[in-house]
Motif scaffolding. Structure first.
Motif, mmCIF file in Angstrom:
data_model
loop_
_atom_site.group_PDB
_atom_site.id
_atom_site.type_symbol
_atom_site.label_atom_id
_atom_site.label_comp_id
_atom_site.label_asym_id
_atom_site.label_seq_id
_atom_site.Cartn_x
_atom_site.Cartn_y
_atom_site.Cartn_z
ATOM 1 N N THR A 25 0.820 -1.054 0.046
ATOM 2 C CA THR A 25 -0.179 0.032 -0.015
ATOM 3 C C THR A 25 0.865 1.229 -0.045
ATOM 4 O OG1 THR A 25 -1.607 -1.121 1.244
ATOM 5 C CG2 THR A 25 -1.827 1.386 1.344
ATOM 6 N N VAL A 26 1.855 1.172 0.804
ATOM 7 C CA VAL A 26 2.909 2.234 0.699
ATOM 8 C C VAL A 26 3.455 2.543 -0.416
ATOM 9 C CG1 VAL A 26 5.165 3.404 1.688
ATOM 10 C CG2 VAL A 26 3.433 2.020 3.111
ATOM 11 N N ARG A 27 3.874 1.612 -1.370
ATOM 12 C CA ARG A 27 4.375 1.578 -2.689
ATOM 13 C C ARG A 27 3.336 2.295 -3.542
ATOM 14 N NH1 ARG A 27 7.309 -3.053 -0.919
ATOM 15 N NH2 ARG A 27 5.507 -4.523 -1.621
ATOM 16 N N THR A 28 2.097 1.901 -3.462
ATOM 17 C CA THR A 28 0.969 2.387 -4.272
ATOM 18 C C THR A 28 1.006 3.719 -4.064
ATOM 19 O OG1 THR A 28 0.071 0.299 -4.377
ATOM 20 C CG2 THR A 28 -1.348 2.089 -4.968
ATOM 21 N N HIS A 29 0.605 4.273 -2.565
ATOM 22 C CA HIS A 29 0.616 5.714 -2.558
ATOM 23 C C HIS A 29 1.834 6.701 -2.817
ATOM 24 C CE1 HIS A 29 -3.286 5.799 -0.529
ATOM 25 N NE2 HIS A 29 -3.075 4.709 0.179
ATOM 26 N N ILE A 30 2.907 6.110 -2.851
ATOM 27 C CA ILE A 30 4.204 6.706 -3.160
ATOM 28 C C ILE A 30 4.191 7.080 -4.820
ATOM 29 C CG2 ILE A 30 6.639 6.478 -3.527
ATOM 30 C CD1 ILE A 30 6.219 7.248 -0.636
ATOM 31 N N LYS A 31 3.934 6.016 -5.584
ATOM 32 C CA LYS A 31 3.773 5.794 -7.006
ATOM 33 C C LYS A 31 2.726 7.013 -7.531
ATOM 34 C CE LYS A 31 3.053 3.005 -10.941
ATOM 35 N NZ LYS A 31 2.706 1.547 -11.356
ATOM 36 N N ARG A 32 1.562 7.114 -6.872
ATOM 37 C CA ARG A 32 0.478 8.161 -7.089
ATOM 38 C C ARG A 32 0.899 9.666 -6.880
ATOM 39 N NH1 ARG A 32 -4.676 4.824 -4.439
ATOM 40 N NH2 ARG A 32 -4.825 3.152 -6.043
ATOM 41 N N LEU A 33 1.580 9.433 -5.419
ATOM 42 C CA LEU A 33 1.999 10.989 -5.287
ATOM 43 C C LEU A 33 3.010 11.497 -6.321
ATOM 44 C CD1 LEU A 33 2.178 13.516 -3.205
ATOM 45 C CD2 LEU A 33 3.956 12.152 -1.866
ATOM 46 N N ARG A 34 3.950 10.523 -6.716
ATOM 47 C CA ARG A 34 5.029 10.860 -7.435
ATOM 48 C C ARG A 34 4.336 11.474 -9.143
ATOM 49 N NH1 ARG A 34 9.246 5.996 -6.277
ATOM 50 N NH2 ARG A 34 10.786 7.244 -4.887
ATOM 51 N N ARG A 35 3.450 10.531 -9.439
ATOM 52 C CA ARG A 35 2.605 10.814 -10.649
ATOM 53 C C ARG A 35 2.112 12.282 -10.652
ATOM 54 N NH1 ARG A 35 -1.025 6.951 -10.672
ATOM 55 N NH2 ARG A 35 0.554 5.415 -11.288
ATOM 56 N N LYS A 36 1.275 12.555 -9.438
ATOM 57 C CA LYS A 36 0.711 13.816 -9.474
ATOM 58 C C LYS A 36 1.689 15.034 -9.482
ATOM 59 C CE LYS A 36 -3.442 12.225 -6.973
ATOM 60 N NZ LYS A 36 -4.393 12.411 -5.875
ATOM 61 N N LEU A 37 2.840 14.737 -8.512
ATOM 62 C CA LEU A 37 4.030 15.842 -8.486
ATOM 63 C C LEU A 37 4.819 15.885 -9.899
ATOM 64 C CD1 LEU A 37 5.573 14.753 -5.139
ATOM 65 C CD2 LEU A 37 4.163 16.730 -5.701
ATOM 66 N N LYS A 38 4.698 14.812 -10.611
ATOM 67 C CA LYS A 38 5.268 14.986 -11.929
ATOM 68 C C LYS A 38 4.354 15.730 -12.898
ATOM 69 C CE LYS A 38 7.584 12.431 -15.613
ATOM 70 N NZ LYS A 38 7.935 11.102 -16.193
ATOM 71 N N THR A 39 2.997 15.502 -12.673
ATOM 72 C CA THR A 39 2.092 16.225 -13.662
ATOM 73 C C THR A 39 2.016 17.683 -13.239
ATOM 74 O OG1 THR A 39 0.715 14.106 -13.642
ATOM 75 C CG2 THR A 39 -0.528 16.150 -14.056
ATOM 76 N N ALA A 40 2.310 17.832 -12.136
ATOM 77 C CA ALA A 40 2.523 19.449 -11.693
ATOM 78 C C ALA A 40 3.855 20.106 -12.112
ATOM 79 C CB ALA A 40 2.203 19.755 -10.272
ATOM 80 N N GLY A 41 4.792 19.200 -12.541
ATOM 81 C CA GLY A 41 5.997 19.782 -13.070
ATOM 82 C C GLY A 41 7.054 19.507 -12.161
ATOM 83 N N ILE A 42 7.014 18.864 -11.179
ATOM 84 C CA ILE A 42 7.908 18.320 -10.155
ATOM 85 C C ILE A 42 8.511 16.834 -10.537
ATOM 86 C CG2 ILE A 42 8.634 18.156 -7.815
ATOM 87 C CD1 ILE A 42 6.265 19.569 -7.150
ATOM 88 N N ASP A 43 9.743 16.576 -11.224
ATOM 89 C CA ASP A 43 10.036 15.458 -11.478
ATOM 90 C C ASP A 43 10.637 14.568 -10.550
ATOM 91 O OD1 ASP A 43 9.501 15.659 -14.171
ATOM 92 O OD2 ASP A 43 11.180 16.667 -14.873
ATOM 93 N N THR A 44 11.559 15.006 -9.650
ATOM 94 C CA THR A 44 12.250 14.144 -8.758
ATOM 95 C C THR A 44 12.304 14.879 -7.258
ATOM 96 O OG1 THR A 44 14.432 15.139 -9.155
ATOM 97 C CG2 THR A 44 13.944 12.836 -10.471
#
Length: 505
Positions: free
Chosen positions: A189-208
């Protein structure tokens, strides 16, 4: 952020809990002082809210007990007793703040935010990383003025990383911070939430922004945190020079071990190999297998391992094979050492706070300031010195011991978080010592990691049957050993957490 509410007024406590959950906090409830103490031992809370008039153990005594156990996070007293003398008693007991009931939920929320901000040494109420902003008062996240739509758990993850920018969080530690005892899922579950958060940050323009530290967990990757190439090269040179200096120090001892191999070859050329000489040469071959790779002689380690295999079942008719291996080893040690990845610096630019990747609850006490301790027992002083340097770089206090007979005294004095053992040691070998420790009521739960040159399947099985938690073959690499150490200490903490008696409501 995780909060513990300790109050016997079930109706009020549930109302406060529901409000704090709506503010995206994770909340546990205890209805008496004893349960509150058990909860505080079982999890790493960012803040504890106590009532004074609690059954079984009152709030003042519980506050004192927490501070005596080195609990360093904020404590807020929430009580109907509003006299000045009551406030003084509460603050003297170690509380950080005092709120008189009845109080408004907004005032409680403001006090909670202030205490959490104070504990994380942040003067600015807004949490920032470059152009990313998180406002705990409104639970809003924005990047360059644009609001981001995050789920409660995604918000909690981001807040956790922003409040502790130097800390590595394992999946189990994240579960402990963001889920309560009644709703704890698996690490997937943690990995899933990390993946989703990264995706939303990347969509906003934050890559890493969130970095994965292999084998350990996740950490905040601040903007421009990459170590300059010149600094990396300087660090590599420093490690390289340290390895060469270590080799110069232990080269005479290494050469003495090589002499016993030469003596075994000479004896075989005259007839059967005497058993005492074979045993001595076999032990020295194992020691060379483990240490040469650490000094930058990986081929020397391989040759020593082959010599050890030959000496286990010597064949006088094939003495030329042993002689060729020993001659090749002699030639290898005439070259300059080339520090391998076993002596490379940690994979992070700054390592002074790496031990904080484990929550304070993973340590022997509730203190967040106490360093992790590792006791290494090995009669090879070269290995001990390598471990001492390595552990210190990762913020761990190393305790080294060359005489296994002294282990009981050192265990009682130092109270280590993990024990490292070799197999071949004089007077008491590591496997027998491991069995003795597992039979001891005081130390049978201590994590034990074996570092040994033995790779044979039957030997590895003996190690685990004796009660070892893990095994790493020499020569070892620094990232591998440190990952195993941190993981074992973290798992041991989780076992202790769930074995603790508690009356969870």
């Amino acid at each position: 952020m995780r909060i513990l509410l300790v109050d016997d007024d079930e109706l009020l406590t549930q109302q406060l809990a529901d409000f704090l959950v709506s503010q995206l906090y994770t909340v546990d409830i205890a209805l008496d002082g004893d349960s509150g103490w058990n909860y505080a031992q079982a999890a790493d809370y960012d803040l504890i809210v106590l009532d004074i008039n609690l059954p079984k153990l009152n709030g003042i005594r519980l506050c004192q007990k927490l501070r005596q156990a080195q609990y360093s996070k904020p404590i807020l007293l929430l009580t109907a007793q509003g006299d000045t003398s009551d406030k003084v008693v509460g603050l003297d007991a170690g509380a950080d703040d005092y709120l008189v009931k009845p109080c408004t939920l907004n005032e409680l929320s403001a006090r909670v935010r202030a205490l959490l901000r104070r504990s994380s040494t942040l003067s600015d109420p807004i949490l920032r990383s470059g152009d990313l902003c998180l406002d705990p008062s409104t639970c809003e996240v924005s990047y360059r003025g644009q609001l981001l739509s995050l789920s409660p758990k995604e918000y909690g993850l981001l807040e956790l990383f922003l409040r502790h920018p130097q800390r590595i969080f394992s999946s189990s530690s994240i579960l402990e911070h963001l889920w309560n005892f009644d709703d704890t899922p698996g690490e997937e579950t943690v990995r899933t939430h990390i993946k989703r958060l990264r995706r939303k940050l990347k969509t906003a323009g934050i890559d890493t922004l969130i970095d994965t530290v292999y084998g350990m967990g996740y950490r905040l990757q601040p903007p421009s945190a990459e170590t300059p190439d010149t600094e990396k090269e300087a660090l590599r040179n420093e490690v390289r020079q340290a390895a060469i200096a270590l080799w110069d120090k232990f080269k005479p001892a290494t050469c003495r071990r090589l002499i016993s191999l030469e003596q075994a070859v000479a004896a075989l050329q005259l007839g059967p190999l005497p058993e005492p000489l074979r045993q001595t040469a076999l032990v020295d071959a194992h020691k060379l297998t483990g240490s040469l790779g650490m000094f930058g002689f990986p081929e020397g380690s391989r040759l020593s391992q082959a010599i050890g295999h030959w000496l286990k079942t010597p064949n006088p008719e094939a003495v030329s094979q042993l002689q060729a291996l020993v001659v090749a080893l002699q030639a290898e040690l005439q070259t300059s050492p080339q520090p391998s990845e076993a002596m490379q610096p940690p994979p992070l630019a700054k390592t002074q706070d790496i031990s904080s990747s484990l929550s304070p609850a993973s340590k022997p006490s509730l203190s967040s300031n106490a360093p992790l301790k590792v006791l290494a027992v090995d009669d090879d002083r070269a290995i001990l010195e390598v471990l001492q340097t390595m552990l210190s770089r990762w913020g761990i206090e190393p305790i080294t011991l060359s005489n296994p007979l002294q282990v009981w005294t050192v265990l009682a004095q130092e109270l280590p978080d993990l024990l490292i053992l070799d197999i071949d040691m004089p007077d008491l070998n590591g496997i027998d010592l491991c069995k003795l420790i597992r039979d001891d009521d005081t130390w049978n739960g201590l994590p034990i990691l074996f570092l040994t040159a033995h790779r044979e399947e039957d030997t590895v099985l003996k190690i685990y049957r004796a009660g070892a938690d893990d095994y790493v073959a020499k020569p070892f690499t620094e990232p591998e050993v440190m990952t195993r150490i941190f993981n074992r200490i973290e798992r041991n903490r989780l076992l202790q957490t769930w074995r603790k008696p508690s009356s969870r409501q």
